[in-house]
Scaffold this motif. Structure first.
Motif, mmCIF file in Angstrom:
data_model
loop_
_atom_site.group_PDB
_atom_site.id
_atom_site.type_symbol
_atom_site.label_atom_id
_atom_site.label_comp_id
_atom_site.label_asym_id
_atom_site.label_seq_id
_atom_site.Cartn_x
_atom_site.Cartn_y
_atom_site.Cartn_z
ATOM 1 N N ALA A 194 12.331 75.829 -9.713
ATOM 2 C CA ALA A 194 13.663 75.645 -9.124
ATOM 3 C C ALA A 194 14.086 74.182 -9.170
ATOM 4 N N ALA A 195 13.147 73.303 -8.873
ATOM 5 C CA ALA A 195 13.481 71.877 -8.890
ATOM 6 C C ALA A 195 13.778 71.407 -10.303
ATOM 7 N N ARG A 196 13.028 71.906 -11.304
ATOM 8 C CA ARG A 196 13.271 71.500 -12.685
ATOM 9 C C ARG A 196 14.591 72.061 -13.197
ATOM 10 N N ALA A 197 14.924 73.330 -12.793
ATOM 11 C CA ALA A 197 16.213 73.899 -13.203
ATOM 12 C C ALA A 197 17.370 73.114 -12.606
ATOM 13 N N GLU A 198 17.236 72.714 -11.382
ATOM 14 C CA GLU A 198 18.276 71.911 -10.745
ATOM 15 C C GLU A 198 18.414 70.558 -11.417
ATOM 16 N N ALA A 199 17.277 69.966 -11.777
ATOM 17 C CA ALA A 199 17.332 68.674 -12.464
ATOM 18 C C ALA A 199 17.966 68.812 -13.845
ATOM 19 N N ALA A 200 17.670 69.927 -14.565
ATOM 20 C CA ALA A 200 18.273 70.124 -15.892
ATOM 21 C C ALA A 200 19.775 70.325 -15.779
ATOM 22 N N ALA A 201 20.217 71.110 -14.776
ATOM 23 C CA ALA A 201 21.654 71.306 -14.570
ATOM 24 C C ALA A 201 22.346 69.992 -14.229
ATOM 25 N N GLN A 202 21.691 69.161 -13.471
ATOM 26 C CA GLN A 202 22.273 67.866 -13.129
ATOM 27 C C GLN A 202 22.384 66.974 -14.360
ATOM 28 N N ARG A 203 21.392 67.038 -15.247
ATOM 29 C CA ARG A 203 21.457 66.252 -16.482
ATOM 30 C C ARG A 203 22.598 66.728 -17.379
ATOM 31 N N ARG A 204 22.790 68.065 -17.492
ATOM 32 C CA ARG A 204 23.893 68.586 -18.305
ATOM 33 C C ARG A 204 25.242 68.177 -17.718
ATOM 34 N N GLU A 205 25.356 68.219 -16.410
ATOM 35 C CA GLU A 205 26.614 67.819 -15.774
ATOM 36 C C GLU A 205 26.899 66.337 -16.011
ATOM 37 N N ASP A 206 25.892 65.532 -15.929
ATOM 38 C CA ASP A 206 26.076 64.104 -16.200
ATOM 39 C C ASP A 206 26.466 63.863 -17.656
ATOM 40 N N LYS A 207 25.908 64.651 -18.553
ATOM 41 C CA LYS A 207 26.252 64.496 -19.968
ATOM 42 C C LYS A 207 27.710 64.859 -20.224
ATOM 43 N N ARG A 208 28.198 65.956 -19.578
ATOM 44 C CA ARG A 208 29.599 66.337 -19.740
ATOM 45 C C ARG A 208 30.532 65.283 -19.155
ATOM 46 N N LYS A 209 30.175 64.702 -18.038
ATOM 47 C CA LYS A 209 31.003 63.658 -17.447
ATOM 48 C C LYS A 209 31.103 62.454 -18.378
ATOM 49 N N GLN A 210 29.994 62.069 -18.982
ATOM 50 C CA GLN A 210 30.020 60.941 -19.909
ATOM 51 C C GLN A 210 30.884 61.246 -21.134
ATOM 52 N N GLU A 211 30.813 62.501 -21.628
ATOM 53 C CA GLU A 211 31.636 62.883 -22.773
ATOM 54 C C GLU A 211 33.120 62.868 -22.418
ATOM 55 N N LYS A 212 33.460 63.354 -21.223
ATOM 56 C CA LYS A 212 34.859 63.344 -20.792
ATOM 57 C C LYS A 212 35.378 61.915 -20.666
ATOM 58 N N GLU A 213 34.610 61.038 -20.083
ATOM 59 C CA GLU A 213 35.022 59.651 -19.945
ATOM 60 C C GLU A 213 35.212 59.011 -21.326
ATOM 61 N N ARG A 214 34.351 59.356 -22.277
ATOM 62 C CA ARG A 214 34.480 58.787 -23.616
ATOM 63 C C ARG A 214 35.756 59.274 -24.311
ATOM 64 N N VAL A 215 36.089 60.579 -24.148
ATOM 65 C CA VAL A 215 37.299 61.125 -24.780
ATOM 66 C C VAL A 215 38.544 60.526 -24.156
ATOM 67 N N LEU A 216 38.572 60.398 -22.843
ATOM 68 C CA LEU A 216 39.740 59.825 -22.179
ATOM 69 C C LEU A 216 39.910 58.352 -22.496
ATOM 70 N N ALA A 217 38.823 57.665 -22.780
ATOM 71 C CA ALA A 217 38.914 56.238 -23.080
ATOM 72 C C ALA A 217 39.499 55.992 -24.468
ATOM 73 N N GLU A 218 39.404 56.954 -25.402
ATOM 74 C CA GLU A 218 39.925 56.763 -26.758
ATOM 75 C C GLU A 218 41.444 56.856 -26.825
ATOM 76 N N GLU A 219 42.100 57.504 -25.854
ATOM 77 C CA GLU A 219 43.558 57.637 -25.796
ATOM 78 C C GLU A 219 44.121 58.352 -27.032
ATOM 79 N N ASP A 220 43.425 59.388 -27.477
ATOM 80 C CA ASP A 220 43.872 60.208 -28.605
ATOM 81 C C ASP A 220 44.270 61.569 -28.050
ATOM 82 N N PRO A 221 45.560 61.924 -28.005
ATOM 83 C CA PRO A 221 45.965 63.196 -27.405
ATOM 84 C C PRO A 221 45.374 64.414 -28.103
ATOM 85 N N GLU A 222 45.188 64.331 -29.425
ATOM 86 C CA GLU A 222 44.657 65.477 -30.158
ATOM 87 C C GLU A 222 43.202 65.763 -29.773
ATOM 88 N N LYS A 223 42.428 64.710 -29.680
ATOM 89 C CA LYS A 223 41.040 64.892 -29.275
ATOM 90 C C LYS A 223 40.935 65.375 -27.830
#
Length: 475
Positions: free
Chosen positions: A418-447
């Motif tokens: 349970a602890a490892r599953a929670e840690a893996a879910a937290q890592r995936r969530e952090d990865k998505r947040k980093q990807e969203k921040e990267r896309v918003l920083a490029e200022e490309d509406p299509e992307k």
């Protein structure tokens, strides 16, 4: 003659006029000054209260006082209006002096007696206690405190010196044997030590590090003495007796010994370390009737994982040493999975603790400081090291040991799933947040639009009900 008579007649007339003027003046004063009589009486009364010393003074001083009494009426006559005002003010408070005005009130209790200047004031001397040296019994509490402090400090220095003497005696007795088996004795290699030897960690703990020998990476010796410097610990030791002990920890070379866990010692100590150490609690079980099975002394307990390895370690030489030095041997612990004591927050860890092969031993020091008596016990440790180097288990024993380690690993993975599953879910969530921040920083509406569509599909797939596919056979 006629001028002389005329001059005398003129002088007589002037004298008569002056006399009549004085008489008229005195009459007006007597008629105008209605309170002159009272003033004279007041002045006479005030001067009657003079002291006897002033009455016996010189006549010149008496004459001056008489002149002053004659001048008082004149001053009182000139201040008639003021005297009248004062009399009227005094009359306003005459009712306070009327005894019938205050019935049932004892004025004598509140009025203070007049102070007589002739009499000396009476001084009341308090009863001061005598000097404390004549009453030692009044300071018994302070005496007890001072005596307790003196006893504590005297015991501190005496216990400190005795512990140091015992530790140095053990080191001097075993130094020759340690020099034969190790290249460095008393030097841990961390700090430059001009005088290698025992290291004082506290007043009751001394350590010694030895290295430079085959089969091991090093040996740590801890001399745990009774806290003789602490008076409270000595008093507590009367109810629970303690002994001076030496604890030896040898880190064996990896791959030197086969995979097994074993421990032998007094039943009290074996029960205690079975609950405290992780490897013993997970791999070993308490052997029933070890006296009949392994010929250990009565009062000893055995923890064994592989019976074959336990029988190989408890051979005739070791059994002889256990029987001969039963009162000095506390425990012997051999393990290839040693990771220390059980951690209270073990369920929160996601990785298994690091393990290493060790040989642990605990011996009791003799009460009469006869260190030569326990010198063969150090030889027993060196013999066990050589025995572990050459001993090899059978295939069945090795397979059983591997199975036990796999079982322990699976239990650990289940407990932390349970602890490892929670840690893996937290890592995936952090990865998505980093990807969203990267896309918003490029200022490309299509992307940004493509990323939002992708995120919507992922959320729809996640929230869709799961369907189970069934295979239907045609007739």
């Amino acid at each position: 003659m006629r001028p002389v008579l005329a001059f005398l007649l003129l002088a007589l007339l002037c004298a008569c006029q002056m006399n009549s003027a004085n008489v008229n003046t005195n009459g007006e004063d007597e008629t105008d000054n209605d309170f002159a009589e009272f003033d004279d009486d007041f002045v006479d009364a005030s001067y009657d209260t003079e002291t006897a010393e002033n009455a016996d003074s010189s006549r010149g001083a008496g004459r001056e006082s008489h002149l002053e009494r004659q001048e008082v009426p004149k001053k009182s006559v000139s201040n008639d209006d003021e005297e009248d005002g004062l009399v009227e003010n005094d009359d306003e408070f005459e009712h306070f002096q009327d005894e019938e005005e205050f019935e049932g009130y004892d004025a004598g209790d509140t009025m203070e007696p007049p102070i007589d200047q002739k009499t000396e004031p009476k001084l009341k001397i308090q009863n001061i206690p005598l000097h404390f040296r004549t009453h030692w019994d009044s300071y018994w509490m302070e005496m007890l405190m001072v005596a307790g402090l003196l006893a504590y400090f005297a015991n501190f220095f005496a216990g400190k010196a005795k512990n140091a003497r015992l530790a140095q005696l053990w080191f001097s007795t075993h130094k020759a044997l340690l020099d034969e088996n190790f290249a460095l004795v008393g030097d841990d290699g961390k700090v430059e030590n001009e005088n290698p030897g025992l290291i004082k960690e506290s007043e009751s703990l001394y350590t010694l590090w030895c290295s430079g020998r085959t089969c091991c990476e090093g040996m740590l010796v801890e001399l745990k003495m009774i806290k003789r410097q602490d008076l409270v610990s000595l008093v507590a030791g009367l109810m629970r007796p303690q002994l001076d002990q030496v604890h030896i920890k040898i880190e064996l070379t990896r791959g030197l010994m086969d995979s097994f866990v074993f421990a032998v010692g007094s039943k009290k100590t074996i029960t205690k370390i079975f609950k405290e150490y992780t490897d013993l609690s997970k791999f070993c079980s308490l052997v029933s009737k070890p006296e009949d099975r392994y010929n250990v002394p009565s009062g000893f307990g055995v923890l064994s994982e592989i019976p074959e390895a336990t029988s190989a370690i408890l051979e005739s030489r070791v059994i002889t040493a256990l029987n001969k030095y039963q009162s000095y041997i506390d425990y012997l612990h051999i393990s290839d999975q040693f990771s220390g004591q059980i951690q209270q927050e073990e369920g929160n860890t996601l990785k298994q603790p690091e393990t290493r092969p060790v040989l642990l031993a605990g011996f009791n020091l003799p009460k009469h400081a006869e260190m030569e008596t326990i010198k063969p016990l150090l030889l027993l440790i060196f013999y066990l090291m050589e025995r572990l180097k050459v001993y090899r288990m059978s295939k069945e024993a090795k397979a059983k040991a591997d199975k036990n380690r796999l079982r322990v690993e699976e239990e650990f993975l289940k407990s932390t799933h349970a602890a490892r599953a929670e840690a893996a879910a937290q890592r995936r969530e952090d990865k998505r947040k980093q990807e969203k921040e990267r896309v918003l920083a490029e200022e490309d509406p299509e992307k940004q639009r493509r990323w939002e569509l992708k995120e919507q599909k992922r959320q729809a797939k996640k929230n869709a009900p799961k369907m189970k596919r069934l295979a239907v056979k045609s007739l």
